[in-house]
Structure formats: C-alpha cells, structure tokens
Design a protein around this motif. Structure first.
Motif, PDB file in Angstrom:
ATOM      1  N   VAL A  18      36.912  44.157  28.374  1.00 32.20           N
ATOM      2  CA  VAL A  18      36.838  42.758  28.759  1.00 32.20           C
ATOM      3  C   VAL A  18      36.153  42.040  27.609  1.00 32.20           C
ATOM      4  O   VAL A  18      35.019  42.347  27.250  1.00 32.20           O
ATOM      5  N   LEU A  19      36.874  41.096  27.021  1.00 33.22           N
ATOM      6  CA  LEU A  19      36.389  40.374  25.851  1.00 33.22           C
ATOM      7  C   LEU A  19      35.783  39.047  26.272  1.00 33.22           C
ATOM      8  O   LEU A  19      36.434  38.260  26.956  1.00 33.22           O
ATOM      9  N   GLY A  20      34.543  38.812  25.875  1.00 29.34           N
ATOM     10  CA  GLY A  20      33.911  37.531  26.171  1.00 29.34           C
ATOM     11  C   GLY A  20      32.425  37.581  25.934  1.00 29.34           C
ATOM     12  O   GLY A  20      31.827  38.647  25.808  1.00 29.34           O
ATOM     13  N   ILE A  23      38.370  44.376  37.798  1.00 29.45           N
ATOM     14  CA  ILE A  23      39.015  45.589  37.276  1.00 29.45           C
ATOM     15  C   ILE A  23      38.362  46.832  37.877  1.00 29.45           C
ATOM     16  O   ILE A  23      39.053  47.745  38.345  1.00 29.45           O
ATOM     17  N   ALA A  24      37.043  46.863  37.885  1.00 29.99           N
ATOM     18  CA  ALA A  24      36.321  48.014  38.452  1.00 29.99           C
ATOM     19  C   ALA A  24      36.633  48.172  39.932  1.00 29.99           C
ATOM     20  O   ALA A  24      36.851  49.297  40.418  1.00 29.99           O
ATOM     21  N   HIS A  25      36.689  47.071  40.666  1.00 28.76           N
ATOM     22  CA  HIS A  25      36.968  47.109  42.105  1.00 28.76           C
ATOM     23  C   HIS A  25      38.393  47.615  42.372  1.00 28.76           C
ATOM     24  O   HIS A  25      38.601  48.465  43.248  1.00 28.76           O
ATOM     25  N   ALA A  26      39.360  47.108  41.617  1.00 20.64           N
ATOM     26  CA  ALA A  26      40.751  47.529  41.814  1.00 20.64           C
ATOM     27  C   ALA A  26      40.904  49.021  41.524  1.00 20.64           C
ATOM     28  O   ALA A  26      41.621  49.723  42.242  1.00 20.64           O
ATOM     29  N   GLU A  40      34.812  48.695  29.232  1.00 15.97           N
ATOM     30  CA  GLU A  40      33.827  48.270  28.235  1.00 15.97           C
ATOM     31  C   GLU A  40      33.827  46.750  28.160  1.00 15.97           C
ATOM     32  O   GLU A  40      34.888  46.115  28.203  1.00 15.97           O
ATOM     33  N   LYS A  41      32.642  46.175  28.035  1.00 12.68           N
ATOM     34  CA  LYS A  41      32.519  44.733  27.818  1.00 12.68           C
ATOM     35  C   LYS A  41      32.244  44.503  26.340  1.00 12.68           C
ATOM     36  O   LYS A  41      31.331  45.090  25.775  1.00 12.68           O
ATOM     37  N   VAL A  42      33.057  43.667  25.720  1.00 16.24           N
ATOM     38  CA  VAL A  42      32.927  43.376  24.294  1.00 16.24           C
ATOM     39  C   VAL A  42      32.439  41.934  24.150  1.00 16.24           C
ATOM     40  O   VAL A  42      33.117  41.002  24.590  1.00 16.24           O
ATOM     41  N   THR A  43      31.269  41.770  23.534  1.00 16.25           N
ATOM     42  CA  THR A  43      30.701  40.437  23.370  1.00 16.25           C
ATOM     43  C   THR A  43      30.651  39.989  21.908  1.00 16.25           C
ATOM     44  O   THR A  43      30.363  38.828  21.636  1.00 16.25           O
ATOM     45  N   ASP A  44      30.950  40.892  20.987  1.00 19.22           N
ATOM     46  CA  ASP A  44      30.917  40.567  19.566  1.00 19.22           C
ATOM     47  C   ASP A  44      32.102  39.664  19.211  1.00 19.22           C
ATOM     48  O   ASP A  44      33.262  40.076  19.350  1.00 19.22           O
ATOM     49  N   MET A  45      31.800  38.432  18.761  1.00 15.83           N
ATOM     50  CA  MET A  45      32.857  37.457  18.502  1.00 15.83           C
ATOM     51  C   MET A  45      33.826  37.916  17.411  1.00 15.83           C
ATOM     52  O   MET A  45      35.027  37.647  17.502  1.00 15.83           O
ATOM     53  N   PRO A  67      37.858  34.831  29.369  1.00 17.55           N
ATOM     54  CA  PRO A  67      37.859  36.260  29.085  1.00 17.55           C
ATOM     55  C   PRO A  67      39.231  36.759  28.650  1.00 17.55           C
ATOM     56  O   PRO A  67      40.256  36.219  29.039  1.00 17.55           O
ATOM     57  N   GLY A  68      39.177  37.790  27.847  1.00 20.94           N
ATOM     58  CA  GLY A  68      40.377  38.491  27.468  1.00 20.94           C
ATOM     59  C   GLY A  68      40.315  39.903  28.027  1.00 20.94           C
ATOM     60  O   GLY A  68      39.236  40.431  28.278  1.00 20.94           O
ATOM     61  N   VAL A  69      41.470  40.491  28.241  1.00 18.92           N
ATOM     62  CA  VAL A  69      41.534  41.866  28.736  1.00 18.92           C
ATOM     63  C   VAL A  69      42.420  42.672  27.800  1.00 18.92           C
ATOM     64  O   VAL A  69      43.550  42.274  27.499  1.00 18.92           O
ATOM     65  N   VAL A  70      41.889  43.795  27.340  1.00 17.55           N
ATOM     66  CA  VAL A  70      42.628  44.724  26.492  1.00 17.55           C
ATOM     67  C   VAL A  70      42.820  46.002  27.293  1.00 17.55           C
ATOM     68  O   VAL A  70      41.857  46.561  27.817  1.00 17.55           O
TER      69      VAL A  70
END
Length: 78
Positions: A6-8, A21-24, A35-40, A52-55
């Motif tokens: 998850v990008l944001g 996503i985790a719940h589904a 993984e959560k990605v916070t690095d721009m 947010p983006g999803v990869v």
C-alpha cells in the motif's frame, strides 16, 4: 502467497486500504504479505501520483482513493 504494497504517506485512506486488504484476506483464509510504503521516491518509482496506491505482486493495480470492497476481494481471491 500474494504480496501487497500500500503506497502512501500514512493518511487515513492509506490505513483504510491496508485494513481492507488484510480483512479480505482473513475472511477468505488467504495468506498474504502486506507492506506499507511511505517513501515518496519509492512511491513515485511505481508511477503513482495519487495515493493510496496498491501494488500486487509488483504491478500497480490501483491508485488515487480507497478501492471498492469488490476490487479488494478480487485481488485477494483471484
């Protein structure tokens, strides 16, 4: 195992997306890596300009808002 990123920057929409996503995955009994990605720089490296983006497994499947529940279920179960 499917790998999600998850990008944001950590905004509420990013948190809601990661939780969805985790719940589904838990509901479907599917094991995933999340993984959560916070690095721009990394986010921009995926070409995502609106979070947010999803990869999923290295491919951007969503950007710019909280994805619909049916989208999330399809990513997890397909």
């Amino acid at each position: 195992m499917k790998t999600f990123k998850v990008l944001g920057g950590g905004c509420r929409n990013c948190e809601v997306t990661a939780e969805a996503i985790a719940h589904a995955a838990a509901e479907a009994g599917v094991e995933i890596a999340l993984e959560k990605v916070t690095d721009m720089a990394e986010i921009l490296g995926y070409g995502v300009m609106s979070t947010p983006g999803v990869v999923l497994d290295g491919e951007v499947v969503h950007a710019g808002g909280v994805p619909r529940a049916d989208q999330v279920r399809a990513w997890v179960c397909d």
